[in-house]
Scaffold this motif. Structure first.
Motif, PDB file in Angstrom:
ATOM      1  N   LYS A  28       0.843  -1.192   0.000  1.00 38.37           N
ATOM      2  CA  LYS A  28       0.000   0.000   0.000  1.00 38.37           C
ATOM      3  C   LYS A  28       0.884   1.251   0.000  1.00 38.37           C
ATOM      4  CE  LYS A  28      -3.850   1.978   2.530  1.00 38.37           C
ATOM      5  NZ  LYS A  28      -4.661   1.878   3.747  1.00 38.37           N
ATOM      6  N   ASP A  29       0.677   2.123  -0.963  1.00 35.82           N
ATOM      7  CA  ASP A  29       1.413   3.379  -1.095  1.00 35.82           C
ATOM      8  C   ASP A  29       2.923   3.145  -1.155  1.00 35.82           C
ATOM      9  OD1 ASP A  29       1.678   6.148  -1.338  1.00 35.82           O
ATOM     10  OD2 ASP A  29       1.872   6.412   0.826  1.00 35.82           O
ATOM     11  N   LEU A  30       3.348   2.179  -1.955  1.00 33.37           N
ATOM     12  CA  LEU A  30       4.770   1.851  -2.053  1.00 33.37           C
ATOM     13  C   LEU A  30       5.609   3.004  -2.589  1.00 33.37           C
ATOM     14  CD1 LEU A  30       6.714  -0.470  -1.479  1.00 33.37           C
ATOM     15  CD2 LEU A  30       6.427  -1.180  -3.840  1.00 33.37           C
ATOM     16  N   PRO A  31       5.207   3.702  -3.660  1.00 33.33           N
ATOM     17  CA  PRO A  31       6.031   4.835  -4.115  1.00 33.33           C
ATOM     18  C   PRO A  31       6.175   5.930  -3.052  1.00 33.33           C
ATOM     19  CG  PRO A  31       4.478   4.215  -5.810  1.00 33.33           C
ATOM     20  CD  PRO A  31       4.121   3.435  -4.588  1.00 33.33           C
ATOM     21  N   GLY A  32       5.121   6.170  -2.307  1.00 36.33           N
ATOM     22  CA  GLY A  32       5.188   7.179  -1.246  1.00 36.33           C
ATOM     23  C   GLY A  32       6.158   6.781  -0.148  1.00 36.33           C
ATOM     24  N   LYS A  33       6.149   5.495   0.206  1.00 29.52           N
ATOM     25  CA  LYS A  33       7.073   5.011   1.239  1.00 29.52           C
ATOM     26  C   LYS A  33       8.519   5.103   0.773  1.00 29.52           C
ATOM     27  CE  LYS A  33       3.873   1.776   3.396  1.00 29.52           C
ATOM     28  NZ  LYS A  33       3.546   0.368   3.626  1.00 29.52           N
ATOM     29  N   ILE A  34       8.757   4.728  -0.490  1.00 31.55           N
ATOM     30  CA  ILE A  34      10.112   4.789  -1.027  1.00 31.55           C
ATOM     31  C   ILE A  34      10.600   6.234  -1.065  1.00 31.55           C
ATOM     32  CG2 ILE A  34      11.498   4.431  -3.109  1.00 31.55           C
ATOM     33  CD1 ILE A  34       9.807   1.923  -3.612  1.00 31.55           C
ATOM     34  N   HIS A  35       9.735   7.144  -1.507  1.00 35.37           N
ATOM     35  CA  HIS A  35      10.105   8.569  -1.561  1.00 35.37           C
ATOM     36  C   HIS A  35      10.429   9.092  -0.163  1.00 35.37           C
ATOM     37  CE1 HIS A  35       9.298  12.936  -1.562  1.00 35.37           C
ATOM     38  NE2 HIS A  35       9.947  12.882  -2.712  1.00 35.37           N
ATOM     39  N   HIS A  36       9.631   8.698   0.810  1.00 34.50           N
ATOM     40  CA  HIS A  36       9.853   9.146   2.186  1.00 34.50           C
ATOM     41  C   HIS A  36      11.193   8.640   2.720  1.00 34.50           C
ATOM     42  CE1 HIS A  36       8.841  10.480   6.206  1.00 34.50           C
ATOM     43  NE2 HIS A  36       9.094   9.274   6.672  1.00 34.50           N
ATOM     44  N   LYS A  37      11.494   7.363   2.476  1.00 28.19           N
ATOM     45  CA  LYS A  37      12.758   6.798   2.955  1.00 28.19           C
ATOM     46  C   LYS A  37      13.956   7.470   2.285  1.00 28.19           C
ATOM     47  CE  LYS A  37      11.574   3.533   5.834  1.00 28.19           C
ATOM     48  NZ  LYS A  37      11.923   3.606   7.232  1.00 28.19           N
ATOM     49  N   VAL A  38      13.855   7.706   0.975  1.00 32.97           N
ATOM     50  CA  VAL A  38      14.970   8.325   0.257  1.00 32.97           C
ATOM     51  C   VAL A  38      15.149   9.770   0.696  1.00 32.97           C
ATOM     52  CG1 VAL A  38      15.769   9.061  -2.025  1.00 32.97           C
ATOM     53  CG2 VAL A  38      14.842   6.766  -1.713  1.00 32.97           C
ATOM     54  N   SER A  39      14.045  10.492   0.876  1.00 31.68           N
ATOM     55  CA  SER A  39      14.176  11.891   1.281  1.00 31.68           C
ATOM     56  C   SER A  39      14.706  12.006   2.711  1.00 31.68           C
ATOM     57  CB  SER A  39      12.831  12.612   1.154  1.00 31.68           C
ATOM     58  OG  SER A  39      11.871  12.038   2.018  1.00 31.68           O
TER      59      SER A  39
END
Length: 72
Positions: A28-39
């Protein structure tokens, strides 16, 4: 003093083989999680990826020079 039987309840947890939603929260919301971790960790990501990209580029360049070496 004899032994007295004690009733015990057992709880057994199992997943149905027909259950389709085993890990719905993972995707669920995988791109959002990845963006959050990278940022959050962009410095660590840069320090990890820079040497990898540099080594890969060096190896590709070296192999290309090796292929073209016989022309000179």
């Amino acid at each position: 003093m004899g032994k007295q039987p004690v009733k015990m309840k057992a709880v057994v947890y199992a997943l149905s083989p027909f259950q389709q939603k085993v890990m719905p929260g993972l995707w669920k919301d995988l791109p959002g999680k990845i963006h959050h971790k990278v940022s959050e960790n962009w410095i660590s990501a840069t320090l990890l990826l820079s040497p990898l990209v540099g080594v890969y580029t060096y190896v590709q360049n070296y192999q290309e020079k090796e292929k073209l070496e016989h022309r000179y």
